[in-house]
Design a protein around this motif. Structure first.
Motif, short mmCIF file in Angstrom:
data_model
loop_
_atom_site.label_atom_id
_atom_site.label_comp_id
_atom_site.label_asym_id
_atom_site.label_seq_id
_atom_site.Cartn_x
_atom_site.Cartn_y
_atom_site.Cartn_z
N THR A 1 0.82 -1.21 0.00
CA THR A 1 0.00 0.00 0.00
C THR A 1 0.85 1.26 0.00
N LYS A 2 2.14 1.13 0.27
CA LYS A 2 3.04 2.29 0.32
C LYS A 2 3.94 2.29 -0.91
N PRO A 3 4.20 3.48 -1.48
CA PRO A 3 5.11 3.55 -2.61
C PRO A 3 6.55 3.30 -2.18
N VAL A 4 7.40 3.02 -3.15
CA VAL A 4 8.84 2.92 -2.92
C VAL A 4 9.47 4.16 -3.57
N PRO A 5 10.60 4.62 -3.03
CA PRO A 5 11.27 5.78 -3.62
C PRO A 5 11.74 5.50 -5.05
N THR A 6 11.67 6.51 -5.89
CA THR A 6 12.25 6.44 -7.23
C THR A 6 13.37 7.47 -7.31
N TYR A 7 14.31 7.23 -8.21
CA TYR A 7 15.50 8.07 -8.29
C TYR A 7 15.73 8.52 -9.73
N ALA A 8 16.37 9.66 -9.86
CA ALA A 8 16.69 10.21 -11.17
C ALA A 8 17.78 9.37 -11.83
N VAL A 9 17.64 9.20 -13.16
CA VAL A 9 18.59 8.42 -13.94
C VAL A 9 19.13 9.29 -15.07
N GLN A 10 20.42 9.18 -15.33
CA GLN A 10 21.05 9.79 -16.50
C GLN A 10 21.79 8.71 -17.25
N ILE A 11 21.77 8.81 -18.58
CA ILE A 11 22.56 7.91 -19.43
C ILE A 11 23.67 8.74 -20.04
N SER A 12 24.90 8.30 -19.86
CA SER A 12 26.06 8.99 -20.42
C SER A 12 26.85 7.97 -21.24
N GLY A 13 26.67 8.02 -22.57
CA GLY A 13 27.26 6.99 -23.41
C GLY A 13 26.58 5.67 -23.10
N ASP A 14 27.36 4.68 -22.61
CA ASP A 14 26.82 3.38 -22.21
C ASP A 14 26.63 3.28 -20.70
N ASP A 15 27.01 4.33 -19.97
CA ASP A 15 26.94 4.31 -18.51
C ASP A 15 25.57 4.74 -18.00
N VAL A 16 25.11 4.03 -16.98
CA VAL A 16 23.86 4.39 -16.29
C VAL A 16 24.25 5.03 -14.97
N LEU A 17 23.79 6.26 -14.75
CA LEU A 17 24.08 7.00 -13.52
C LEU A 17 22.78 7.26 -12.78
N VAL A 18 22.85 7.18 -11.45
CA VAL A 18 21.66 7.35 -10.60
C VAL A 18 21.99 8.37 -9.51
N SER A 19 21.02 9.22 -9.20
CA SER A 19 21.13 10.15 -8.08
C SER A 19 20.18 9.69 -6.98
N LEU A 20 20.68 9.63 -5.76
CA LEU A 20 19.84 9.23 -4.63
C LEU A 20 18.92 10.33 -4.14
N ASP A 21 19.05 11.53 -4.70
CA ASP A 21 18.07 12.57 -4.40
C ASP A 21 16.76 12.08 -5.00
N GLU A 22 15.80 11.77 -4.13
CA GLU A 22 14.56 11.13 -4.60
C GLU A 22 13.86 11.99 -5.63
N LYS A 23 13.45 11.34 -6.72
CA LYS A 23 12.67 11.99 -7.75
C LYS A 23 11.22 12.08 -7.29
N ASN A 24 10.72 10.99 -6.75
CA ASN A 24 9.37 10.89 -6.20
C ASN A 24 9.47 10.10 -4.90
N SER A 25 8.47 10.19 -4.08
CA SER A 25 8.47 9.34 -2.89
C SER A 25 7.07 8.92 -2.53
#
Length: 109
Positions: A85-109
Motif C-alpha cells: 500500500t506504500k510507494p517505494v522511492p524512485t530516483y533520477a537516472v542519467q545515461i552517459s554513453g553506455d553508462d547508467v548513472l543514478v542520483s539518490l536525491d529522490e525523484k518521487n516518494s
C-alpha cells in the motif's frame, strides 16, 4: 560519485531488455530497471515485505515483487495492487554513453 550527485551504477549492456539489476549506492539498495526501452531506478526493497524488487518480473513499466505479487509503477514507485500500500522511492537516472548513472536525491516518494 560525481559532483552533480549522480553515481555510475552499471552499463546499458548490464541491463536485460525487460529486467532489472540490483546495485548499491553506499548503503542504499537500488533496482535499476529497463522496461519498454526506458531505464528507471527505484528502491530495491519492497515496501510490503522487504525483499529485493530487482528479483521480480518486469513488464509494461512495472516491476512485480516476487514474494507476494505487488506491482510497482517504475515512474512513480506507487503500488498498483495489494498487498503493498506504500510507494517505494524512485530516483533520477542519467545515461552517459553506455553508462547508467543514478542520483539518490529522490525523484518521487
Amino acid at each position: 560519485m560525481s559532483g552533480d550527485g549522480f553515481t555510475k551504477v552499471c552499463t546499458l549492456a548490464d541491463l536485460p531488455d525487460e529486467g532489472a539489476v540490483g546495485v548499491r549506492i553506499g548503503e542504499t539498495p537500488v533496482a535499476v530497471v529497463r522496461s519498454e526501452g526506458e531505464v528507471y531506478a527505484i528502491s530495491d526493497i519492497c515496501s510490503h515485505a522487504e525483499v529485493n524488487l530487482s528479483e521480480g518480473e518486469v513488464e509494461d513499466g512495472t516491476v512485480e515483487c516476487w514474494l507476494h505479487g505487488s506491482c510497482f509503477d517504475l515512474r512513480s514507485g506507487k503500488p498498483i495492487n495489494p498487498p503493498a500500500t506504500k510507494p517505494v522511492p524512485t530516483y533520477a537516472v542519467q545515461i552517459s554513453g553506455d553508462d547508467v548513472l543514478v542520483s539518490l536525491d529522490e525523484k518521487n516518494s
